[in-house]
Design a protein around this motif. Sequence first.
Motif, PDB file in Angstrom:
ATOM      1  N   ASN A 229     113.055  60.113  54.926  1.00 17.32           N
ATOM      2  CA  ASN A 229     114.035  59.478  54.051  1.00 17.32           C
ATOM      3  C   ASN A 229     114.502  60.461  52.986  1.00 17.32           C
ATOM      4  OD1 ASN A 229     114.607  57.867  51.399  1.00 17.32           O
ATOM      5  ND2 ASN A 229     114.912  56.401  53.053  1.00 17.32           N
ATOM      6  N   GLU A 230     115.829  60.641  52.868  1.00 18.37           N
ATOM      7  CA  GLU A 230     116.369  61.641  51.936  1.00 18.37           C
ATOM      8  C   GLU A 230     116.065  61.285  50.485  1.00 18.37           C
ATOM      9  OE1 GLU A 230     120.462  61.662  53.230  1.00 18.37           O
ATOM     10  OE2 GLU A 230     120.159  63.556  54.272  1.00 18.37           O
ATOM     11  N   GLU A 231     116.150  59.992  50.158  1.00 16.35           N
ATOM     12  CA  GLU A 231     115.835  59.576  48.787  1.00 16.35           C
ATOM     13  C   GLU A 231     114.404  59.944  48.437  1.00 16.35           C
ATOM     14  OE1 GLU A 231     114.833  55.494  46.390  1.00 16.35           O
ATOM     15  OE2 GLU A 231     116.279  55.360  48.028  1.00 16.35           O
ATOM     16  N   ASP A 232     113.472  59.680  49.352  1.00 19.03           N
ATOM     17  CA  ASP A 232     112.068  60.029  49.117  1.00 19.03           C
ATOM     18  C   ASP A 232     111.898  61.531  48.985  1.00 19.03           C
ATOM     19  OD1 ASP A 232     111.390  57.367  49.225  1.00 19.03           O
ATOM     20  OD2 ASP A 232     110.707  57.417  51.311  1.00 19.03           O
TER      21      ASP A 232
ATOM     22  N   MET B 177     123.064  56.774  48.429  1.00 17.91           N
ATOM     23  CA  MET B 177     121.810  57.405  48.081  1.00 17.91           C
ATOM     24  C   MET B 177     121.678  57.555  46.571  1.00 17.91           C
ATOM     25  SD  MET B 177     120.258  61.101  49.178  1.00 17.91           S
ATOM     26  CE  MET B 177     121.175  61.040  50.696  1.00 17.91           C
TER      27      MET B 177
ATOM     28  N   ASP C   7     120.684  54.159  45.085  1.00 19.44           N
ATOM     29  CA  ASP C   7     119.296  53.853  45.436  1.00 19.44           C
ATOM     30  C   ASP C   7     118.320  54.712  44.634  1.00 19.44           C
ATOM     31  OD1 ASP C   7     120.151  52.000  47.265  1.00 19.44           O
ATOM     32  OD2 ASP C   7     119.953  53.315  49.005  1.00 19.44           O
TER      33      ASP C   7
END
Length: 280
Positions: free
Chosen positions: A227-230, A262, A265
Amino acid sequence: MKKILVPTDFSGFAHNALEVAADLALKTNAEIMLLHANEKMVMATPMAEYYLYDKAIEDEYLDMVTESLKKTLIEIAENGKFAGIKIRTAVIGGPMVSVIEDFVKDHAIDLVVMGTRGVSGIEEFLVGSNTEKVIRRVKCPVLAVPNLPASFDKIVFPTTLKEDQIAAFTAFASLQSVFVGEVSLLYINDPGHFKNTEAMEAQKAFLVKESGLKNATLFVSDTEVFNEEDAILDFAHRNKADLIVMATHQRRGLAHFFMGSMTEDTANHSDIPVLSLSIR
């Protein structure tokens, strides 16, 4: 930067935002606009004969708002940090996000600073936080503040390195006199986009030159998080970042529903302040 807007609901989160706005105002000689949206006026929509307006309740609420603003201004006056900062207050009836959006347009606001607690689960899916919605709708930069940062010395700037990022690079370059610190440009590696590190460095050099961004170093994400956000939050925590800077396309409607954001988020879930920059 001449005008900084701080929406307030008189919570501790809003007070944190005001503290951060004061620090920024001191650096830029900007004035702070402290805004409260009176949503009580729109909570009960008139429905024919079933609508009942209770003036006593409305007056009681407005008295509470007046006292809360007065208390906030007294606290400001007693805090040496705020000395010399011009602060104006406003109370406007309407849904918070719409009130903020209109206020930004009508008063040529340069930066919105909002306290955020974040939401998750079904509440996030159905409602979303007010901060997310403001990020999606206003044109000026929005700084989401979940806590009080000691400084903005270490800045993480996730980027795709695509040419549409020039707008975000340029916008942040114009704010580097305020957000002074080392900028870590974080590229989350997409093997199909750049063939090698040299190509990434060349594109980074192009974007930096075109935008005037300073003190920026490129990093390629080495995390195994899918996951890019993570991946962004993981990198920011490992590097003890004080600020995350992100571009947003401000997608709405079906585009937002299917593709999401993103930036929104990350701002909603991060315990590090997030500065969003519109490239719409």
